[in-house]
Design a protein around this motif. Structure first.
Motif: not given
Ligand code: ZN
Ligand code: ZN
Length: 346
Positions: A55-57, A98-102, A104-109
């Motif tokens: 998903t991120k890619e 690092f966390t992008c905080e976007f 829709l980013c599945p890891d940050c979500s």
């Molecule tokens: Zn993220």
């Protein structure tokens, strides 16, 4: 600047009991995600990690296509290196570089969803304990119109505001939380739903509520209501829609562009008496609620694994290798199922 979150691995049990199922709704245009709660509970951790990478890619490629180099770069850096605290059989903690905080980013979500759960679960449990209410999961829908996602969200939120002003609503509900869910059909029409955890004062005829919703929307009486038997599971269910408001893997460039335009839209909130309760809430030791994050916050190498008490050690990995790492753990003959404490370690 983004700080790595120490408790990135802690999550509520994916496989825990779901909301009780009520009889199928006769209203067939409630889409499947509403009537059949998302069924990713059976995914293994390695599958989940792999899906998040894909998903991120996909998102990063879309961002490049929109010439949003900054977003693409952030997505690529997010969780690109991780430090895993493991006993060899369980993963107690994952610390990303690092966390992008976007949004829709599945890891940050996932992390955001855990934060919401950790914040609201103690308040919800205390509210249920002290206010003589029962919790229900209410899904409100509206008719589909050709409109933007933003217009669609505003329309349903405005209708909900009107519903809350009605005498019937005030008589039967003591507030709760709301969250937005977006889906899009094949014709490109937005289906926006509101997922409410409502604290119900007393039982009522569902047909009356349908009539109230029709009065608030002007053209929709379609809703779905089911009791929440276990508030942790109910909250987890609703928060899923906040952290995953839509199927990002099916996103095209236009969808991402539209979503970026929603930057400041609120996706989750509290209302009514519960909202006031949250403002004045101070957790006390005798509420009987464990703070999930605090269980893992202070773990370091050498500490006992919270699952099996074997010593933890640190492994540093590229984020791309995480699915394979999980696979090895899943294939381990000694791997044991998570202890049943309402939480699981991933
Ligand atoms: Zn993220
Ligand atoms: Zn262990």
């Amino acid at each position: 600047m983004n700080q790595p979150l120490l408790s990135a691995s802690l999550s509520l049990a994916d496989g825990s009991r779901r909301l009780s199922q009520s009889s199928p709704s006769p209203h067939t245009y409630l889409d499947n995600r509403v009537t059949n709660p998302q069924t990713n509970q059976r995914r293994t951790r390695s599958q989940g990690a792999r899906e998040r990478l894909t998903t991120k890619e996909h998102l990063a490629r879309l961002a490049v296509g929109l010439h949003d180099v900054e977003l693409a770069d952030k997505l690529q850096r997010c969780h690109s290196r991780v430090s895993v605290l493991t006993c060899g059989r369980h993963v107690a903690q994952i610390i990303p570089n690092f966390t992008c905080e976007f949004r829709l980013c599945p890891d940050c979500s996932r992390r955001r969803s855990r934060k919401l759960q950790n914040k609201y679960l103690p308040m919800m449990s205390a509210f249920l304990l002290h206010r003589r209410v029962t919790a229900v999961h209410l899904v409100l829908t509206q008719t589909h119109r050709p409109e933007s996602r933003k217009q669609s969200a505003k329309r349903i939120k405005d209708s909900f505001t009107r519903l809350q002003r009605r005498v019937f609503w005030q008589k039967h509900f003591k507030g709760g939380t709301w969250s937005l869910e977006f889906t899009k059909d094949k014709k490109g029409l937005h289906h926006t739903h509101l997922h409410i955890i409502g604290f119900r004062r007393e039982f009522f005829d569902i047909e009356l509520l349908r009539g109230e919703w029709l009065a608030a929307t002007g053209d929709s009486h379609v809703l779905h209501l089911k009791p929440i038997l276990d508030i942790a599971t109910g909250l987890q269910e609703v928060v899923k829609y906040v952290s995953k408001p839509l199927d990002v893997r099916r996103f095209g460039a236009e969808d991402l562009k539209e979503f970026l335009g929603l930057k400041n839209m609120r996706m989750f909130g509290t209302f009514g008496e519960f909202r006031d309760f949250c403002k004045g809430f101070e957790p006390s030791d005798n509420e009987g609620i464990s703070d999930l994050e605090s269980l893992s916050r202070n773990l370091v190498e050498g500490c006992a694994c919270p699952m099996c008490e074997n010593p933890l050690f640190e492994v540093r990995l590229s984020g791309k290798d995480l699915p394979r790492f999980y696979e090895r753990i899943e294939a381990s003959p000694t791997a044991s199922p998570p202890r049943k404490v309402g939480t699981s370690w991933n």
